[in-house]
Design an enzyme around this catalytic site. Structure first.
Site, PDB file in Angstrom:
ATOM      1  N   THR A   1      -6.334  12.652 -22.815  1.00 31.10           N
ATOM      2  CA  THR A   1      -6.098  13.708 -21.831  1.00 31.10           C
ATOM      3  C   THR A   1      -5.425  14.933 -22.442  1.00 31.10           C
ATOM      4  O   THR A   1      -5.723  16.063 -22.056  1.00 31.10           O
ATOM      5  CB  THR A   1      -5.234  13.146 -20.679  1.00 31.10           C
ATOM      6  OG1 THR A   1      -5.973  12.089 -20.061  1.00 31.10           O
ATOM      7  CG2 THR A   1      -4.904  14.206 -19.653  1.00 31.10           C
TER       8      THR A   1
ATOM      9  N   SER B   1     -10.464   4.998 -23.547  1.00 34.16           N
ATOM     10  CA  SER B   1     -11.127   3.814 -22.980  1.00 34.16           C
ATOM     11  C   SER B   1     -12.335   3.423 -23.828  1.00 34.16           C
ATOM     12  O   SER B   1     -12.827   2.297 -23.718  1.00 34.16           O
ATOM     13  CB  SER B   1     -11.565   4.092 -21.542  1.00 34.16           C
ATOM     14  OG  SER B   1     -12.433   5.213 -21.518  1.00 34.16           O
TER      15      SER B   1
ATOM     16  N   CYS C   1       4.295 -12.765 -16.852  1.00 35.57           N
ATOM     17  CA  CYS C   1       5.518 -12.006 -16.558  1.00 35.57           C
ATOM     18  C   CYS C   1       5.766 -11.045 -17.729  1.00 35.57           C
ATOM     19  O   CYS C   1       5.784 -11.470 -18.879  1.00 35.57           O
ATOM     20  CB  CYS C   1       6.734 -12.917 -16.462  1.00 35.57           C
ATOM     21  SG  CYS C   1       6.581 -14.182 -15.217  1.00 35.57           S
TER      22      CYS C   1
HETATM   23  N1  ASN Z   1      -8.122   8.586 -19.957  1.00 34.39           N
HETATM   24  C1  ASN Z   1      -7.157   9.141 -20.865  1.00 34.39           C
HETATM   25  C2  ASN Z   1      -7.296   8.417 -22.202  1.00 34.39           C
HETATM   26  O1  ASN Z   1      -6.756   7.372 -22.398  1.00 34.39           O
HETATM   27  C3  ASN Z   1      -5.758   9.005 -20.298  1.00 34.39           C
HETATM   28  C4  ASN Z   1      -4.718   9.856 -20.976  1.00 34.39           C
HETATM   29  O2  ASN Z   1      -4.814  10.180 -22.142  1.00 34.39           O
HETATM   30  N2  ASN Z   1      -3.657  10.210 -20.265  1.00 34.39           N
HETATM   31  O3  ASN Z   1      -7.990   8.897 -23.069  1.00 34.39           O
END
Ligand code: ASN
Length: 352
Positions: free
Chosen positions: A21, A71, A291
């Site tokens: 992001t 991802s 946990c």
């Molecule tokens: N979807 C983004 C990623 O992991 C989430 C982020 O970077 N905040 O690439």
């Protein structure tokens, strides 16, 4: 020998941009990794208050050719990143990795096993908001990562995020929106932003254990990248057949079981039989608790003892990220079964 950060032969911090992001821009189909990261990062850091800007270490930016949403990362990406750091790290006082937050803790854990004996900082960071977003956390996080990346007392893979420095192989993403997105449930902070300073807490890092030449282990993760290791979370009502479907897959070489509480699971003969069969076939099985806080003791409950009898190793208080990436790391190497099990139970990089 430990590095001297003031040595003139060392180049400034190397910042490797992998995606996430932090560098994303809005496109037709939503946020996606953007280009021109060096100029965009410079603009964002220019927006910091003057005193903090003045304390920023010099850095060079290297963007991967195809930045990703994290991802999309697999063990292959973990391997490529470790290889890149291994070829470049000697020229730099430290390395900063800009990474998507979603699988950042997995990558940080994997890097720690691959870059054992690290003699300088590798600091992974990212952001919950893109660089250009209003009130973005991106510049603050990169600033903190850069500040820690020139501290020669930090000799491990760490995560700088939300004002904190965390051991990479102990960290988990804990928040979906909050800027303090990462925690280490079973380990104290390595450091913190205090006022305008990046403070490293004494006695918590790996520096003492790791002193000496780096002894990187860079095995080929390719054969394990697609389904080589599974993560199986138990739920009340899980059946032996369901677990067998995972464990009997011919590509599967190891699995992480997430059991209950202090190390408990159903005393189901069929289920334990499936686990014992998989162990008997040389598959490496390990267990942690569902946990997040505290470790497990698979000796404690009669039901849990079945795990031990089935050859399942205790991963104690390791995070799922640390346990699974360790299975991948050990299974990727040509080790005898006994040695692989011994290493799993031994702390290699402060992961347990
Ligand atoms: N979807 C983004 C990623 O992991 C989430 C982020 O970077 N905040 O690439």
């Amino acid at each position: 020998m430990p590095i001297d950060a003031t040595s003139s032969s060392l180049r400034p911090v190397l910042v490797i941009y992998t995606g996430g992001t932090l560098g994303m821009v809005a496109g037709e189909h939503g946020l996606a990794p953007g280009g021109d990261i060096e100029a965009r990062l410079a603009r964002a850091l220019d927006g910091l208050p003057a005193q903090r800007r003045a304390a920023l270490p010099d850095h060079e930016v290297l963007a991967l050719p195809a930045p990703i949403d994290s991802s999309a990362a697999t063990p292959r990406e973990w391997q490529r990143l470790a290889d890149l750091i291994a070829t470049r790290f000697r020229d730099h006082t430290g390395i900063v990795v800009l990474h998507g937050t979603d699988t950042l803790a997995w990558t940080a854990s994997s890097l720690a096993y691959q870059l054992q004996g690290l003699d300088r900082p590798v600091v992974v960071t990212g952001a919950m908001q893109p660089l250009e977003a209003e009130n973005s956390d991106a510049a603050d996080n990169v600033e903190l990562a850069l500040r820690f990346a020139i501290n020669p007392a930090l000799q491990e893979v760490a995560i700088a995020f939300g004002g904190r420095l965390l051991r990479g192989v102990r960290a988990r993403k804990w928040q979906t929106r909050d800027a303090h997105a990462f925690v280490t449930p079973n380990y104290p902070l390595l450091g913190e932003r205090v006022g305008n300073d990046a403070v490293l807490y004494p006695g918590r890092g790996l520096a003492q254990q790791q002193r000496g030449a780096p002894r990187f282990e860079l095995p080929d993760y390719g054969p394990l990248a697609e389904g080589g290791v599974a993560r199986i979370v138990l739920w009340p009502g899980i059946t032996a057949r369901q677990v067998a479907a995972w464990l009997e897959a011919p590509t599967l070489k190891g699995a992480l079981l997430e059991v209950w509480g202090g190390g408990n699971m159903p005393q189901d003969r069929d289920l334990l039989g499936v686990l014992a069969d998989a162990s008997g076939q040389g598959k490496l099985l390990a267990a942690i608790s569902q946990c997040p806080h505290g470790g497990i003791d698979i000796d404690h409950y009669a039901a849990g003892r079945g795990l031990q009898a089935a050859g399942v190793l205790s991963a104690d208080a390791m995070t799922p990220e640390a346990a699974l990436t360790k299975l991948v790391h050990l299974l990727a190497q040509p080790l005898a079964d006994d040695e692989r099990r011994r290493r799993f139970l031994t702390p290699l990089v402060g992961e347990r």
